[in-house]
Write an enzyme that holds these catalytic residues in place. Structure first.
Site, mmCIF file in Angstrom:
data_model
loop_
_atom_site.group_PDB
_atom_site.id
_atom_site.type_symbol
_atom_site.label_atom_id
_atom_site.label_comp_id
_atom_site.label_asym_id
_atom_site.label_seq_id
_atom_site.Cartn_x
_atom_site.Cartn_y
_atom_site.Cartn_z
ATOM 1 N N LEU A 15 -0.937 4.507 -7.788
ATOM 2 C CA LEU A 15 -1.411 3.321 -8.499
ATOM 3 C C LEU A 15 -2.227 2.406 -7.605
ATOM 4 O O LEU A 15 -3.075 1.651 -8.086
ATOM 5 C CB LEU A 15 -0.218 2.544 -9.081
ATOM 6 C CG LEU A 15 0.615 3.279 -10.129
ATOM 7 C CD1 LEU A 15 1.838 2.451 -10.509
ATOM 8 C CD2 LEU A 15 -0.219 3.587 -11.367
ATOM 9 N N GLY A 16 -1.948 2.436 -6.311
ATOM 10 C CA GLY A 16 -2.674 1.571 -5.400
ATOM 11 C C GLY A 16 -2.236 1.817 -3.978
ATOM 12 O O GLY A 16 -1.209 2.458 -3.711
ATOM 13 N N GLY A 18 -2.683 -0.005 0.295
ATOM 14 C CA GLY A 18 -3.141 -1.119 1.104
ATOM 15 C C GLY A 18 -2.520 -1.069 2.475
ATOM 16 O O GLY A 18 -1.945 -0.042 2.890
ATOM 17 N N GLY A 21 1.276 -0.135 2.553
ATOM 18 C CA GLY A 21 1.743 1.156 2.077
ATOM 19 C C GLY A 21 1.066 1.528 0.778
ATOM 20 O O GLY A 21 -0.057 1.102 0.493
ATOM 21 N N ASP A 139 2.533 -14.690 -4.266
ATOM 22 C CA ASP A 139 1.330 -13.904 -4.573
ATOM 23 C C ASP A 139 1.074 -13.860 -6.080
ATOM 24 O O ASP A 139 0.804 -12.801 -6.654
ATOM 25 C CB ASP A 139 1.445 -12.492 -4.007
ATOM 26 C CG ASP A 139 0.074 -11.829 -3.824
ATOM 27 O OD1 ASP A 139 -0.944 -12.542 -3.915
ATOM 28 O OD2 ASP A 139 0.034 -10.611 -3.592
#
Length: 564
Positions: A15-16, A18, A21, A139
């Site tokens: 899914l993503g 960075g 991780g 965030d």
């Protein structure tokens, strides 16, 4: 080749990824339904065996907090599991099917004001609970809020605390600390960027998220006033109400002391349309924040939504030294208000509004203008103080002084106007005498429908309504509301019970500090009022309310059709 994490979680796709991780969509192979879940792989940023134990401890502690948060709210993903493998850490959470706010805006363009209000009103109770656990999300942004498909509710994801644990280092004093700052540039305020987040830092981020939804502008695309640090955004959202604009403005104030002190206070401002001045009592710094001295205002809520359970300050045992808070920039804090009352963290909101009672002995002798805008300076603003009003029998009419007077305070157990002790019940008939005109004899009392010039004034209706509440006659006051307001389940979720919970349980007294007629005709009127609430908890708060009234010919009185 199929990837299986912890011999259990089958990775479907990434899914993503960075610096901390990667995030995977996976299936739980040990569940009969092969339940889908999100697996977050986190890796320490420092490959130092000496601090690995510290990272492990902090990770476990933050994972336990995630479990607690997810078990409380359906708007925070549930934590299913966490584990370690090959010096990497994994968190397994509920998979929320839906669209992020970023994706939503790309699909349909900017959101309407009502849609943004709904998102804020649904998220703020969640933030209130998060803060009550001394957790700061750190965030909040459009990518970290998902509108769930099955019910449209916003879900708050990707808390920063677990990621922060991956940056654990030992400082020069030998104490563990984090070497990274969690947050997204543009969405995090200056104190958070400096490593000193406070609860209102999350509200700042939420305010900027609301601006993005209303304007389509990322924070970096907005200009900043160089002297005050104010973010200039109104020009991109010309059609939103002053109330929502004021709420957002206070949420994104540059200095934390000028923002809402709690999520509850921001929620009340949205629901009531009341944006109060920042309080003047110091607030205690949350334990989860760094120990650099930093002061945040107290948990002080604005009527009418406060309860004993939802206004408890969340603070550590040691309080900072009280200091007065500068109000120089708070003049934009109070705008238009609505008289919505009551509520819960998920709660009810109750409106108290105004109208006149047919037996009121005080009337205004000036004629009611038709479709005319009246200057505040030419209109009686408040009823004269009880100390300035001579004792008058209930059957006599008193002419109201057109000059603004001092505010009237109506104690709960006393009336603002002198009446005989054995005065008649509230259903008594109208007084039958009137003050004669200088050049013509008094007209006899008539029984035909009342003309507009003989009506009680809309301004007096507002004062009479609060007199009724201050005397504890809540059912009478309730019956002075238009049926459309009584039946509005957003304002009175439980009808009269919600109304009574607020006025009977939370409010001690209301002062009508100023009241003025904005415009009127034979059927409708608009009145501005300045109110001060005295709560049973000891708090005080002011609000400005604009009432819309309609004439109830059957009962010869004004009833409220709207307020903001």
């Amino acid at each position: 080749m199929e990837q299986l994490l912890d011999n259990r979680y089958r990775v479907i796709k990434t899914l993503g990824s960075g610096g901390f991780g990667e995030t995977f969509l996976a299936e739980d192979s040990q569940m009969p339904s092969n339940r889908r879940c999100v697996v977050k792989q986190l890796r320490p940023i420092h490959n130092n065996p000496q601090i690995y134990q510290l990272v492990q401890e902090r990770f476990q502690r933050e994972a336990a907090i995630l479990e607690d948060l997810g078990s409380y709210s359906g708007q925070i993903p549930t934590l299913y599991a966490y584990f370690q493998s090959n010096t990497q850490f994994y968190v397994v959470q509920e998979w929320v099917e839906g669209d992020t706010l970023t994706a939503k805006l790309k699909q349909q363009g900017v959101l309407s004001e009502s849609a943004v209000r709904d998102i804020l009103i649904n998220l703020l109770p969640v933030l209130e609970y998060v803060h009550s656990k001394r957790i700061i999300h750190r965030d909040i942004k459009p990518d970290n809020i998902i509108l769930r498909h099955r019910d449209g509710k916003p879900v708050l994801i990707d808390f920063g605390a677990v990621r922060e644990s991956m940056g654990t280092v030992i400082n020069s004093q030998g104490n563990p600390t984090s070497s990274i700052v969690i947050g997204t540039p543009g969405y995090m305020p200056s104190e958070q960027a400096a490593g000193r987040p406070v609860y209102s830092s999350d509200l700042y981020s939420l305010g900027l998220t609301a601006i993005y939804l209303l304007t389509g502008k990322q924070p970096q695309e907005l200009e900043t006033e160089p002297h005050s640090g104010e973010i200039i955004w109104h020009r991109y959202a010309l059609n939103i109400s002053p109330t929502l604009a004021a709420v957002i403005d206070r949420a994104i104030a540059y200095h934390p002391r000028e923002r809402f002190t709690t999520a509850r206070e921001m929620l009340e401002a949205l629901q009531l349309g009341v944006v109060s001045y920042p309080p003047t009592v110091p607030y205690q710094q949350p334990q989860s924040s760094p120990t650099v001295p930093y002061q945040q205002p107290p948990v002080v809520t604005t009527p009418p939504f406060a309860t004993q359970t939802n206004t408890v300050a969340v603070s550590p045992g040691t309080a900072p030294t009280p200091q007065p808070i500068n109000h120089n920039n708070s003049n934009k804090g109070i705008l238009m208000g609505s008289l919505i009352a009551g509520g819960l963290i998920g709660a009810s909101v109750v409106i108290g509004f105004a109208l006149t009672r047919p037996n009121q002995p005080v009337t205004q002798t000036t004629s009611l203008p038709s479709e005319t805008t009246i200057s505040n300076n030419d209109t009686p603003t408040v009823e004269p103080s009880p100390t300035d009003t001579p004792e008058t029998p209930i059957s006599q009419t008193v002419t109201q002084d057109p000059t603004p007077q001092a505010s009237v305070r109506f104690p709960i157990n006393s009336r603002p106007f002198t009446t005989p002790i054995d005065s008649k019940p509230r259903n008594t008939t109208e007084p039958t005498t009137s003050v004669p005109q200088p050049t013509t004899p008094s007209e006899p009392q008539i029984t035909t429908p009342v003309e507009a010039t003989d009506r009680p004034s809309p301004e007096q209706a507002v004062q009479n309504y609060y007199e009724t509440i201050n005397q504890g006659e809540y059912s009478t006051a309730w019956n002075l509301l238009a049926s459309s307001f009584q039946n509005n389940r957003k304002l009175h979720p439980r009808g009269y019970d919600s109304y009574l919970d607020w006025w009977g349980g939370q409010v001690e007294n209301v002062d009508v500090e100023q009241v003025s007629l904005l415009k009127a005709n034979a059927d409708t009127a608009t009145v501005n009022a300045r109110l001060r609430y005295f709560m049973k908890s000891g708090r005080q708060s002011s609000s400005s309310v604009r009432f819309s009234l309609v004439w109830d010919a059957d009962n010869n009185r004004w009833v409220v059709s709207g307020a903001r």
